[in-house]
Design an enzyme around this catalytic site. Structure first.
Site, mmCIF file in Angstrom:
data_model
loop_
_atom_site.group_PDB
_atom_site.id
_atom_site.type_symbol
_atom_site.label_atom_id
_atom_site.label_comp_id
_atom_site.label_asym_id
_atom_site.label_seq_id
_atom_site.Cartn_x
_atom_site.Cartn_y
_atom_site.Cartn_z
ATOM 1 N N ASP A 461 39.349 44.039 -33.378
ATOM 2 C CA ASP A 461 40.652 43.903 -33.892
ATOM 3 C C ASP A 461 40.561 42.571 -34.801
ATOM 4 O O ASP A 461 41.361 42.765 -36.051
ATOM 5 C CB ASP A 461 41.831 43.560 -32.918
ATOM 6 N N ARG A 465 39.024 34.796 -33.183
ATOM 7 C CA ARG A 465 39.802 33.944 -31.929
ATOM 8 C C ARG A 465 38.921 34.726 -30.589
ATOM 9 O O ARG A 465 38.114 35.433 -30.620
ATOM 10 C CB ARG A 465 41.238 34.231 -31.714
ATOM 11 N N ASP A 466 39.627 34.224 -29.600
ATOM 12 C CA ASP A 466 38.968 34.549 -28.287
ATOM 13 C C ASP A 466 39.198 35.897 -27.995
ATOM 14 O O ASP A 466 39.877 36.126 -27.098
ATOM 15 C CB ASP A 466 39.316 33.560 -27.205
ATOM 16 N N GLU A 467 38.945 36.954 -28.567
ATOM 17 C CA GLU A 467 39.475 38.386 -28.454
ATOM 18 C C GLU A 467 38.217 39.395 -29.009
ATOM 19 O O GLU A 467 37.310 39.434 -28.351
ATOM 20 C CB GLU A 467 40.566 38.700 -29.148
ATOM 21 N N ASP A 474 44.021 49.944 -33.486
ATOM 22 C CA ASP A 474 43.686 49.429 -34.902
ATOM 23 C C ASP A 474 42.915 50.323 -35.349
ATOM 24 O O ASP A 474 42.846 50.530 -36.713
ATOM 25 C CB ASP A 474 42.881 48.179 -34.586
ATOM 26 N N GLU A 744 46.783 39.900 -39.833
ATOM 27 C CA GLU A 744 47.324 40.742 -38.591
ATOM 28 C C GLU A 744 48.665 40.819 -38.886
ATOM 29 O O GLU A 744 49.315 41.748 -38.375
ATOM 30 C CB GLU A 744 47.007 39.671 -37.299
HETATM 31 C C1 RAM Z 1 46.366 42.106 -30.316
HETATM 32 C C2 RAM Z 1 45.214 42.872 -30.898
HETATM 33 C C3 RAM Z 1 45.308 44.185 -31.438
HETATM 34 C C4 RAM Z 1 46.536 44.995 -30.920
HETATM 35 C C5 RAM Z 1 46.904 44.605 -29.647
HETATM 36 C C6 RAM Z 1 47.714 45.165 -29.172
HETATM 37 O O1 RAM Z 1 45.871 41.404 -29.208
HETATM 38 O O2 RAM Z 1 44.649 41.796 -32.037
HETATM 39 O O3 RAM Z 1 45.427 44.191 -32.966
HETATM 40 O O4 RAM Z 1 46.071 46.346 -30.981
HETATM 41 O O5 RAM Z 1 47.201 43.115 -29.611
#
Ligand code: RAM
Length: 864
Positions: A461, A465-467, A474, A744
């Site tokens: 995505d 960041r911490d993800e 996506d 985003e």
């Molecule tokens: C966010 C992500 C992503 C999305 C979800 C539902 O945390 O960055 O883009 O698919 O939410």
């Protein structure tokens, strides 16, 4: 003109070294042929171990044809050439060769054992220090081939005789490690010499045991061990083979990398280096033994895609000084990678690099990174010149704040000393777009940069960041654009394999793949529309764009299980109108802290996707020749469509959610079958766009569909108005704000210049860039019209005041291109059609025309 065949391609590999397919499919392009020439038959020549076999097949196919020879065994080296015959009966010369080499195909090939440090690594501490491992070995003269097969728990970088092995980074990438752990194959023939040699590896925590996940995340998600598995095979002229594998005879030491994490960055103390550690003759005093660890060799798989590599280097465009006196480098582009430094200074001085995507009030702004430290620390050894780049991390950034630099860091000093290195899966670029509007071209570049930054081994995505996880929604919406810009076939089919593994027994598709635990919103996993539908729609996209029926076969069961689940959830009403849904995520009307609160009913979205997925599974079954399944899913799809229409479409063609995403779904997913209602729905959509002042009013679900819904519904002008709008929110608003990637949120940077207060605010998310596929297909006018572009549709729809546009695409058959310009009230179009395909010329105001391979020019009347 003679017929010339290019060197064949093996499966989807860029470099077919160490491949895992026993019967790899073959593809080739015909670089030139006389006009009207068509392939009637082909001949595959296979040279293996000095023996040549020749296989003639009567067939016009040239993309992903079956392997005609005996299955490959481990380490087999086969040279493949292709010759083709036209209808005139004449054979071409054989193509240039492609040499493939099989990897280790049997678990029993692995004699090496994974090894790790015996130090107590205090698995749960934040400051766990990684290890390096090494050993020396003797090689004889007469070496003809040396291969290193390598992987790790954690990440690794191998070295041989003081040099880096390979140029891949973050290997072995991120897969569902317990079931599929990739190994990489390296040709190290030129690095091994007769006499004493040394081999070693750096280790890092990576995704395997580093901190992963948001809200603090988790450690040791796959295990607490960190280990290297390396098998070096030396083959001599007499055919004998020697294997130097990792085992208890290796030694280990604490790495100069003190700490390393995907989110956090790396801390490195050059004073702790073991200089010469990967060269022979190194003094191992103070080193310790290693521990053999366990791993089931049956889980080792070879890659289907290229590795992550550095593909570009950027120099800072400016050195800024913040109000606090901070020194900040601006690289002029939001990118994903890391910074390489060249520095001189006293031993013990530490240079700190903190990265950020944006600035606020003259300083780097790191709130959007949440809990990702995103900083690297280098402590100098005090040598004349020291060069360093972190190994086991990556950052998403445009700006780098540099602290502790010895001496003044002005523009001159920074120029050669700090370089941003761009990293991503090294996919082959396949799509180009250009137009007379520089802002549109910049948008296209932003989409491409967003893709580069988020194709780092898995489709993520966001990169900062911490993800940074493989969110299914996506890539579901971005799949067509990704397939237009780069050859993602190998990478995404590999990722889909992991998806099928992670799918729950009841068919639920995870929110992201690989799965990691998270907060209650995502764990336990619940089925969600548009996200879970990646199981049906992404394989189909890959089939459409790359002509790969194999991916349909491989994913059919996964796709069907998803739709079967939806059928159970919806029940006899055929409406999926219960449970948790994200709906049209990030509709710009949704409040910053509740991105699911969109204008379009989330259950309308869910049922629309249910219909689309059911129909897609029916099409998959059709291609695969599964009649019973085709009939079943077609019938199911028809029932869902009828239920959708009854529930959500009014008699006059308006919809119960009078919102753009609702209409975009109804139209693009063919859920409004009555022609009058369809027209009315398209008109209503256009009206809504106009009413909104052409500002975007769609989120993740509507955005990839709305432009097509307008252009196919007879509202091309409105589609252009939407595309070219510059006020917030819109695609070009971001460009106007100086964006160099797609954000985003439509307003990640708000019109007042502040960063959106949402806790989820990335400046590098590809989903909303999904419009680029439409730009190729409709603005420039180059689209696949049969799987793999076997038939190409050139259907430009000029508008929006553009005076020219062009697109190029490397199809599986070779390069297709279109360029058009408007001059003196006429549209001048030139198209290139590769050999092996046919094309449809579909221009406004004239009858469709079919053409064959070659270059064709047409001029038609055109009025704006
Ligand atoms: C966010 C992500 C992503 C999305 C979800 C539902 O945390 O960055 O883009 O698919 O939410």
């Amino acid at each position: 003109m003679t017929v010339i065949v290019d060197a064949p391609r093996i499966e989807h590999h860029r470099e077919p070294l160490g491949i895992g397919e026993r019967m790899p499919r073959l593809s080739w392009t015909v670089a030139s042929a006389p006009s009207g020439w068509r392939q009637d038959a082909y001949r595959v020549e296979l040279e293996r171990g000095g023996a040549t076999t020749s296989h003639e097949v009567q067939s016009p196919e040239q993309v992903l044809v079956d392997w005609p020879g005996d299955p490959l065994s481990s380490r087999d080296i086969v040279t493949v050439r292709i010759a083709v015959r036209g209808a005139d009966g004449a054979w071409s010369e054989a193509s240039a060769p492609t040499t493939l080499e099989a990897g280790l195909l049997e678990p029993s090939d692995w004699v090496a054992r994974p090894i790790g440090s015996i130090r107590n690594e205090n698995a749960h501490s934040d400051q766990r220090r990684p290890s390096i491992v090494r050993r020396e070995f003797e090689a004889q003269g007469g070496l003809v081939r040396a291969r290193l097969y390598a992987t790790a728990h954690g990440l690794y970088e191998a070295e041989l005789n003081g040099e880096r092995v390979g140029d891949d980074t973050l290997s072995p990438g991120w897969t569902v490690y317990g079931q599929r752990l990739r190994y990489y194959t390296y040709d190290v023939t030129d690095s091994v010499r007769p006499g004493t040699n040394a081999i070693g590896a750096w280790l890092g925590d990576g995704w395997y045991r580093g901190r992963l996940g948001w809200r603090g995340g988790f450690r040791n998600l796959y295990g607490a061990d960190q280990s290297f598995l390396g098998q070096l095979e030396l083959t001599y002229a007499d055919g004998s083979r020697e294997i130097i594998g990792t085992d208890h005879s290796w030694t280990s030491a604490a790495s100069p990398i003190l700490h390393s994490g995907i989110y956090d960055g790396e801390d490195y103390d050059a004073r702790e280096e073991h200089r010469g550690w990967s060269s022979p003759g190194f003094d191992e005093a103070g080193w310790e033994g290693v521990q053999e660890r366990h791993r089931d060799p049956a889980t080792l798989v070879s890659p289907t895609a290229p590795p992550v590599r550095c593909t570009e280097e950027l120099r800072p465009v400016e050195v800024l000084t913040g109000p606090s006196g901070s020194r900040i480098l601006d690289f002029g582009q939001n990118l994903v990678g890391r910074v390489r430094i060249r520095v001189s200074g006293p031993a013990g001085a530490t240079v700190t690099l903190r990265t950020a995507e944006v600035m606020q009030d003259g300083e780097i702004y790191t709130r959007p990174l949440r809990d990702a430290r995103s900083a690297d620390n280098y402590t100098l050894a005090g040598r004349d010149v020291e060069e360093w780049e972190p190994r086991f991390t990556f950052h998403g950034f445009r700006y780098v704040e540099v602290a502790g630099w010895p001496g003044d860091l002005d523009a001159d000093a920074a120029a050669g000393a700090l370089i941003a290195r761009v990293y991503h899966t090294d996919l082959e670029r396949t799509g180009w777009f250009d137009s007379s509007d520089p802002a549109l071209n910049r948008l296209h570049e932003n989409v491409r940069w967003g893709m580069r930054g988020n194709f780092v081994d898995i489709p993520t995505d966001c990169p900062q960041r911490d993800e940074r996880v493989g969110w299914t929604g996506d890539i579901q919406v971005f799949g067509p654009t990704a397939s237009t810009l780069y050859d993602v076939s190998g990478m995404l089919s590999g990722w889909l394999h992991d998806l099928a593994i992670e799918q729950l027994p009841d068919g639920t598709v995870p929110w992201y793949v690989p799965v990691i635990p998270a907060d209650r919103m995502w764990t336990p996993i619940r089925p969600g529309a548009a996200w879970g539908d990646v199981a049906t729609l992404l394989p189909w996209t890959l089939y459409e764009r790359f002509g790969d029926t194999g991916v349909l076969r491989a994913q059919f069961d996964s796709a069907r299980r998803w739709v079967d689940l939806l059928a159970r959830l919806a029940g006899p009403s055929r409406l999926w109108n219960t449970g948790f849904q994200l709906g049209d995520w990030l509709d710009p009307a949704a409040p910053p802290q509740d991105p699911a609160d969109a204008r379009t009913d989330r259950y309308l979205v869910a049922t629309a996707y249910f219909a689309k997925s059911a129909r897609t599974v029916a099409r998959m079954a059709e291609v695969l020749g599964l009649d019973e399944e085709r009939v079943h899913y077609d019938a199911l799809a028809a029932e869902v469509v009828a239920a959708f229409a009854a529930e959500y479409v009014n008699a006059d063609g308006t919809m119960t959610s009078d919102a753009q995403t609702a209409y975009a779904l109804g139209l693009r997913f063919d859920l409004i079958t009555d022609p009058h209602r369809r027209d009315a729905a398209a008109s209503r959509l256009a009206q809504l766009v106009r009413d909104a002042g052409n500002r975007i009013a769609t989120g993740f679900v509507g955005t990839p569909l709305v432009s097509d819904a307008l252009s196919a519904g007879g509202h091309i002008d409105t589609a252009y108005d939407l595309l070219l709008e510059r006020e917030c929110p819109s695609w070009l608003y971001q460009v106007e704000q100086g964006a160099t990637t797609v954000w985003e949120r439509w307003d990640s940077l708000m019109p007042d210049g502040t960063v959106n207060p949402g806790t989820m605010t990335s400046f590098n998310h590809y989903a909303l860039g999904a419009v680029a596929d439409w730009m190729h297909r409709v603005v420039a006018g180059l689209a696949p019209d049969a799987p793999g572009y076997r038939r190409i549709r050139f259907a430009p729809r000029p508008g929006g005041g553009l005076t020219s546009a062009s697109a190029r695409h490397l199809t599986p058959y070779g390069e297709a291109a279109i360029t058009w310009r408007i001059e003196d009230g006429a549209l001048h179009v030139e198209v290139t059609v590769p050999v092996g395909t046919e094309a449809v010329l579909d221009f406004v105001g004239v009858d469709e025309e079919s053409v064959g391979p070659g270059i064709h020019s047409r001029t038609v009347r055109f009025s704006q």
